[in-house]
Design an enzyme around this catalytic site. Structure first.
Site, PDB file in Angstrom:
ATOM      1  N   CYS A 190       0.849  -1.197   0.000  1.00  0.00           N
ATOM      2  CA  CYS A 190       0.000   0.000   0.000  1.00  0.00           C
ATOM      3  C   CYS A 190       0.885   1.249   0.000  1.00  0.00           C
ATOM      4  CB  CYS A 190      -0.901  -0.014   1.234  1.00  0.00           C
ATOM      5  SG  CYS A 190      -1.740   1.544   1.582  1.00  0.00           S
ATOM      6  N   CYS A 216       0.195   3.833   2.685  1.00  0.00           N
ATOM      7  CA  CYS A 216       0.661   3.420   4.014  1.00  0.00           C
ATOM      8  C   CYS A 216       2.140   3.744   4.187  1.00  0.00           C
ATOM      9  CB  CYS A 216       0.434   1.925   4.215  1.00  0.00           C
ATOM     10  SG  CYS A 216      -1.299   1.415   4.149  1.00  0.00           S
TER      11      CYS A 216
END
Length: 217
Positions: A132, A135
């Protein structure tokens, strides 16, 4: 020598050093260093503390041509010096998967009254990078705000939601949780509280500061 003083004070914590030595003749520059560090609360209280204390005494007592007269040295027990209820560092718990997440937060909520903050992020590879990208972008901001602003008595739970395919499944349990459903990662929330940051908000220092400092429970 002042640099070595500074390093030792940072390691020991000036608020711990001061009570250890009484009836000492202390030079002005040393008093200034103590004053500069007296608010630091990240004292090293591990098993090496006594070794560092001995080094501290050796430097002050011998390397400076013995200008100090140490009348009394109070033995320091790292456990006994903690204030009641105070922890030297915030507890950080890392879990993977939905079941581990729910079991962890429910146990914490049942056993403690501490604030519980939960950070959801994508699974990481062997290099420490998540699939991700948001993230990865948010993580340094979250960790910095956690260190700077979070209540040291709170608990920080990092939840690995799993691989990309699992997260993208619209039926995965994180999306339909009865207490804290999430639809995007990263997400930072306070358990059983309206306080939360979603997605790109987790990379904004001002929002992170508000999250950790404002009481919205």
């Amino acid at each position: 020598m002042c640099n070595e003083y500074t390093a030792l004070l940072t390691q020991l914590g000036a608020h711990l050093v001061a009570p250890l030595i009484t009836a000492m003749t202390v030079p002005p520059q040393f008093n200034q260093l103590i004053a500069a560090h007296e608010n630091k609360r990240n004292a090293d209280r591990n098993s090496n503390l006594s070794v560092k204390l001995v080094k501290f005494i050796a430097i002050t007592n011998y390397n400076l041509q013995n200008p100090y007269q140490i009348i009394k040295l109070i033995t320091l027990d790292s456990k006994s010096t903690r204030e009641e209820g105070e922890s030297s560092e915030m507890e950080i718990i890392k879990v993977s998967g939905y079941k581990a997440f729910r079991e962890t937060v429910e146990k914490l909520a049942h056993e403690r009254s501490n604030q519980i903050n939960v950070y959801f992020t994508g699974e990481k590879d062997a290099t420490g990078k998540s699939w991700c990208p948001d993230c990865n972008d948010a993580e340094p901001f979250v960790l910095s705000a956690l260190k700077e602003h979070a209540d040291k008595n709170s608990v920080f739970v990092v939840v690995d939601v799993g691989p990309r395919a699992f997260w993208k499944d619209m039926k995965n349990p994180f999306r339909s949780d009865s207490v804290a459903p999430i639809s995007v990662i990263p997400t930072l929330l306070r358990w059983k509280s309206p306080a939360r940051l979603d997605g790109e908000q987790c990379a904004k220092p001002s929002l992170l500061e508000m999250f950790f400092t404002e009481d919205v429970d």
